[in-house]
Design an enzyme around this catalytic site. Sequence first.
Site, PDB file in Angstrom:
ATOM      1  N   ASP A  25       2.467  -2.145   3.185  1.00 41.05           N
ATOM      2  CA  ASP A  25       1.411  -1.279   3.163  1.00 41.05           C
ATOM      3  C   ASP A  25       1.560  -0.136   3.814  1.00 41.05           C
ATOM      4  OD1 ASP A  25      -1.215  -0.517   2.206  1.00 41.05           O
ATOM      5  OD2 ASP A  25      -2.381  -1.079   4.041  1.00 41.05           O
TER       6      ASP A  25
ATOM      7  N   HIS B  60      -6.718  10.881   5.267  1.00 40.14           N
ATOM      8  CA  HIS B  60      -7.087   9.473   5.869  1.00 40.14           C
ATOM      9  C   HIS B  60      -6.436   9.486   7.143  1.00 40.14           C
ATOM     10  CE1 HIS B  60      -7.813   5.275   6.567  1.00 40.14           C
ATOM     11  NE2 HIS B  60      -6.670   5.013   6.783  1.00 40.14           N
TER      12      HIS B  60
ATOM     13  N   ARG C 100      -7.713   8.806  18.442  1.00 37.53           N
ATOM     14  CA  ARG C 100      -6.911   9.353  19.406  1.00 37.53           C
ATOM     15  C   ARG C 100      -7.317  11.083  19.196  1.00 37.53           C
ATOM     16  NH1 ARG C 100      -3.246   6.625  16.705  1.00 37.53           N
ATOM     17  NH2 ARG C 100      -3.001   8.447  15.502  1.00 37.53           N
TER      18      ARG C 100
ATOM     19  N   GLU D 149     -10.621  -0.519   2.270  1.00 37.51           N
ATOM     20  CA  GLU D 149      -9.735   0.531   2.206  1.00 37.51           C
ATOM     21  C   GLU D 149      -9.489   0.576   0.695  1.00 37.51           C
ATOM     22  OE1 GLU D 149      -6.271   0.194   4.955  1.00 37.51           O
ATOM     23  OE2 GLU D 149      -7.738   1.227   6.364  1.00 37.51           O
TER      24      GLU D 149
ATOM     25  N   GLU E 115      -7.248   1.565  -2.053  1.00 39.03           N
ATOM     26  CA  GLU E 115      -5.728   1.850  -2.180  1.00 39.03           C
ATOM     27  C   GLU E 115      -5.113   1.716  -3.595  1.00 39.03           C
ATOM     28  OE1 GLU E 115      -3.290   0.535   0.786  1.00 39.03           O
ATOM     29  OE2 GLU E 115      -4.852   0.263   2.368  1.00 39.03           O
TER      30      GLU E 115
ATOM     31  N   ASP F  43      -7.577  -3.133   0.841  1.00 45.35           N
ATOM     32  CA  ASP F  43      -6.823  -3.755   2.121  1.00 45.35           C
ATOM     33  C   ASP F  43      -8.128  -3.661   2.997  1.00 45.35           C
ATOM     34  OD1 ASP F  43      -5.286  -4.369   4.225  1.00 45.35           O
ATOM     35  OD2 ASP F  43      -4.730  -2.210   4.662  1.00 45.35           O
TER      36      ASP F  43
ATOM     37  N   ARG G 291     -12.296  -3.434  11.730  1.00 42.77           N
ATOM     38  CA  ARG G 291     -12.122  -2.413  12.716  1.00 42.77           C
ATOM     39  C   ARG G 291     -12.158  -2.610  14.210  1.00 42.77           C
ATOM     40  NH1 ARG G 291      -9.130   0.575   9.117  1.00 42.77           N
ATOM     41  NH2 ARG G 291     -10.459   0.916   7.552  1.00 42.77           N
TER      42      ARG G 291
ATOM     43  N   GLN H 236      -8.844  -4.615  14.988  1.00 40.36           N
ATOM     44  CA  GLN H 236      -7.904  -3.403  14.915  1.00 40.36           C
ATOM     45  C   GLN H 236      -7.840  -2.673  16.042  1.00 40.36           C
ATOM     46  OE1 GLN H 236      -8.168  -1.098  11.316  1.00 40.36           O
ATOM     47  NE2 GLN H 236      -6.375   0.013  11.730  1.00 40.36           N
TER      48      GLN H 236
ATOM     49  N   LYS I 198      -5.921  -7.016   9.537  1.00 42.88           N
ATOM     50  CA  LYS I 198      -5.725  -6.968   8.061  1.00 42.88           C
ATOM     51  C   LYS I 198      -5.059  -7.999   7.233  1.00 42.88           C
ATOM     52  CE  LYS I 198      -5.571  -2.264   8.248  1.00 42.88           C
ATOM     53  NZ  LYS I 198      -5.947  -1.196   7.541  1.00 42.88           N
TER      54      LYS I 198
ATOM     55  N   THR J 102      -6.462  -9.367   1.098  1.00 41.52           N
ATOM     56  CA  THR J 102      -6.078  -8.307   0.263  1.00 41.52           C
ATOM     57  C   THR J 102      -6.520  -8.472  -1.024  1.00 41.52           C
ATOM     58  OG1 THR J 102      -4.551  -7.643   1.863  1.00 41.52           O
ATOM     59  CG2 THR J 102      -4.535  -6.395  -0.354  1.00 41.52           C
TER      60      THR J 102
ATOM     61  N   THR K 268      -4.607   3.788   2.402  1.00 37.26           N
ATOM     62  CA  THR K 268      -6.075   4.311   2.179  1.00 37.26           C
ATOM     63  C   THR K 268      -5.705   5.613   1.443  1.00 37.26           C
ATOM     64  OG1 THR K 268      -7.255   3.192   3.908  1.00 37.26           O
ATOM     65  CG2 THR K 268      -8.593   4.675   2.840  1.00 37.26           C
TER      66      THR K 268
ATOM     67  N   GLU L  63     -14.358   6.205   7.740  1.00 32.31           N
ATOM     68  CA  GLU L  63     -14.522   7.759   7.675  1.00 32.31           C
ATOM     69  C   GLU L  63     -15.754   8.162   7.379  1.00 32.31           C
ATOM     70  OE1 GLU L  63     -10.495   8.991   5.672  1.00 32.31           O
ATOM     71  OE2 GLU L  63     -10.609   6.813   5.610  1.00 32.31           O
TER      72      GLU L  63
HETATM   73 CA    CA Z   1      -4.251  -0.038   4.454  1.00 33.46          CA
END
Ligand code: CA
Length: 438
Positions: free
Chosen positions: A139, A146, A155, A211, A213, A245, A249, A252, A265, A269, A371, A385
Amino acid sequence: MSIAPDPTHDPRLRSWVASANVPGCDFPIQNLPFGVFRRAGGGESFRCGIAIGDCVLDLGALDMLGPFEGLGAEALAACAEPSLNRLMALGRQSWAALRRGVSACLREGAPRAAELGTALIRRSEAEFTLPARIGNYTDFYASIHHATAVGRLFRPDQPLLPNYKWVPIAYHGRASSIVVSGQEVRRPRGQILPRGAERPQLAPSARLDFELEVGVLIGTGNSLGCPVPIAEAEKHVFGLCLLNDWSARDLQAWEYQPLGPFLAKSFATTISPWVVTLEALAPYRLPWSRPPEDPQPLPYLDGAQLRAGGAIDLHLEVALETQAMRAARAAPQPLARTNFRHSYWSVAQMVAHHTVNGCNLETGDLLGSGTQSGPEPEEAGSLLELTQGGQRAIRLASGEARTFVEDGDRVILRGWCERPGCARIGFGEASGTVLASI
Ligand code: CA
């Protein structure tokens, strides 16, 4: 090697399968995407098929009629199998020959239309499995919009890491948990560090996300130790599909440093059953460019073909159907729309980068684009997002609200290409309904 539009793309072509000529249909005769299907509930073997209108052309049955010769016949003979791998291993010339042959068979006025009609089954009477045996799944993280938006949440002081504009970032994903559209997805459990806590706990994810994709299916591989030059990269690509995907969160956020995503993840999928070939996508190519203020790619990630037509004008949409919407027979509600044309890295760059160290791609390998989010906030391909990390709920027309995906929700990805002077072709959908955690 780029693919020039040919008579199979002529927007005036019509099929004797009447439903393929209905405006807005995803599967007109100009598309001809491949999938693997069988008649639902009968215990038949899976075999390869092509979507046309509201039907599937059974390529195993077509082969019995012996309609082609040469490369086209050889390619068709590879389709009586429960995956596309044998066809995908044959290469671009064989795929193109089969496309030309099937296009001629399905055209209005085709001489054997009545006989070929016996090789059609209604899509509503079919069930699907994964289009390919997928050995490896990688991936990427190819949308800078994104990467910047998510980086800002994780961050705030350094949203985009310094390598982003140089390296097509990726991680090695889990192939065993890839499922085809329509299969249910169970909410994962994992380690979560509650806000302000010192110790993590094992709990069902409370921040389950999608996500949006694009999936890239590799047709022909490369030998170990032999990188694929960017000018050759697309020769190795059979086609594209839709890919969700699924991402937890909260898992993650706790696990991703220092080695990247793992259990957040690897639980599921979802991909679409239909693979739209690069041949079908030829009319929708766009020049690829890099903003002049950004570093231009290293030479192994750059080239004349990339600049001339490396991007793809592929519209993408994600929609949500809650249990309440289903009960009320309300249509799924679109949450966001974007376009694959905004991708910072192209399909050819992903293949060239993946193999530059000598890594061998194999027939059936799957690449995810990462994404796909557009430049505007409402064009985001994830709830992370769209809700700003779960801080701003989305109000639905049903009166409900969502920050993340809830049990019983069905997430639906759609994709299509259209431009003046060309037919509109679609990808169908990749959908999955979330079940409660065990
Ligand atoms: Ca992904």
